[in-house]
Motif scaffolding. Sequence first.
Motif, PDB file in Angstrom:
ATOM      1  N   GLY A  78      35.660   6.942 -44.333  1.00  0.00           N
ATOM      2  CA  GLY A  78      34.003   6.817 -43.730  1.00  0.00           C
ATOM      3  C   GLY A  78      33.946   5.261 -43.132  1.00  0.00           C
ATOM      4  N   ALA A  79      32.939   4.700 -42.961  1.00  0.00           N
ATOM      5  CA  ALA A  79      32.846   3.352 -42.267  1.00  0.00           C
ATOM      6  C   ALA A  79      33.279   2.490 -43.292  1.00  0.00           C
ATOM      7  N   VAL A  80      33.138   2.397 -44.581  1.00  0.00           N
ATOM      8  CA  VAL A  80      33.287   1.242 -45.450  1.00  0.00           C
ATOM      9  C   VAL A  80      34.905   1.409 -45.536  1.00  0.00           C
ATOM     10  N   ALA A  81      35.479   2.625 -45.759  1.00  0.00           N
ATOM     11  CA  ALA A  81      36.772   2.562 -45.855  1.00  0.00           C
ATOM     12  C   ALA A  81      37.662   2.314 -44.614  1.00  0.00           C
ATOM     13  N   GLY A  82      36.924   2.463 -43.517  1.00  0.00           N
ATOM     14  CA  GLY A  82      37.665   2.354 -42.290  1.00  0.00           C
ATOM     15  C   GLY A  82      38.622   3.083 -41.833  1.00  0.00           C
ATOM     16  N   VAL A  83      38.674   4.253 -42.375  1.00  0.00           N
ATOM     17  CA  VAL A  83      39.473   5.392 -41.798  1.00  0.00           C
ATOM     18  C   VAL A  83      38.657   6.731 -42.074  1.00  0.00           C
ATOM     19  N   ASP A  84      39.025   7.739 -41.132  1.00  0.00           N
ATOM     20  CA  ASP A  84      38.272   8.936 -41.432  1.00  0.00           C
ATOM     21  C   ASP A  84      38.531   9.692 -42.440  1.00  0.00           C
ATOM     22  N   ARG A  85      39.920   9.743 -42.629  1.00  0.00           N
ATOM     23  CA  ARG A  85      40.446  10.334 -44.157  1.00  0.00           C
ATOM     24  C   ARG A  85      41.914  10.047 -44.236  1.00  0.00           C
ATOM     25  N   LEU A  86      42.328   9.922 -45.494  1.00  0.00           N
ATOM     26  CA  LEU A  86      43.608   9.526 -45.788  1.00  0.00           C
ATOM     27  C   LEU A  86      44.778  10.491 -45.294  1.00  0.00           C
ATOM     28  N   PRO A  87      45.896  10.253 -44.974  1.00  0.00           N
ATOM     29  CA  PRO A  87      47.178  11.267 -44.705  1.00  0.00           C
ATOM     30  C   PRO A  87      47.475  12.324 -45.520  1.00  0.00           C
ATOM     31  N   GLU A  88      47.458  13.583 -45.275  1.00  0.00           N
ATOM     32  CA  GLU A  88      47.958  14.507 -46.056  1.00  0.00           C
ATOM     33  C   GLU A  88      48.971  14.184 -47.127  1.00  0.00           C
TER      34      GLU A  88
END
Length: 257
Positions: free
Chosen positions: A32-42
């Motif tokens: 998300g916006a706070v994390a700065g990534v859409d999702r972490l790699p699998e």
Amino acid sequence: MLFRPLPDGSALAISQPAHAWISGQLARAWGGAVAGVDRLPELFILAAEQHDIGWLKWEAVPTRDPTTGRPYDFVALPRDQHTALWSAGVETAAASYGPLVALLVSLHGLAIYALTPDETRTPEDLAAVRRFRAEQETMQGHLRPQTAASDAEIADQRAILLALDLMSLVICGAMGRSPRRTPPVPLAGEMARLALAFPGDDWDRLTVDPWPFREASVTVACLARHLPHGGFTDEATMRAALAAAPVMPITATLTPA
């Protein structure tokens, strides 16, 4: 193994792999916006979920801590045995999941041991930790060139894994109920510590600030075994009681502060 104490003196016993499963659930929700990534790699999510893979055999036949009469708490197991489990976990991860997962498990093991100053260790413990460090540094030298991730990506993932591990320990009750702060994690444009707190008297809600997850709330769960008050006089009795203990779910919902 780790334990959540209950008011009557009994405890919920949670295996290391079950605790790691919660880390994996948190990793899957990260983004998300706070994390700065859409999702972490699998592969990172897999590493988070399997970072305690070395404990699988021990959890099936846990050893008894003579101080408590219960299975050894994960922080109380003698360091020579503890480091051996970590080494086995790295080897199992490499054989089962490949170099990146094994590298993250190895780096996480070194990060865990770095949390305790060497000058506070006994000579025997210090020798075991030094052997483990040398062994893992050699292993990492073999694993790192086999991964496609950059050094910066690996450093970020190592930091997030350490934070997720702490969050799971807090959720499982192994760190008490006092507010905690994670080690720094990479968020959008900065490194920041996440503040963790139980807003009520129960274990079923934890607040996190800042909020690094995609959804408005995140619910995680694992299974635990309910051990009675007191310890056991011998290992066979302890293992039989653990196998026969009622299985109970641990569930927690994380929300922004």
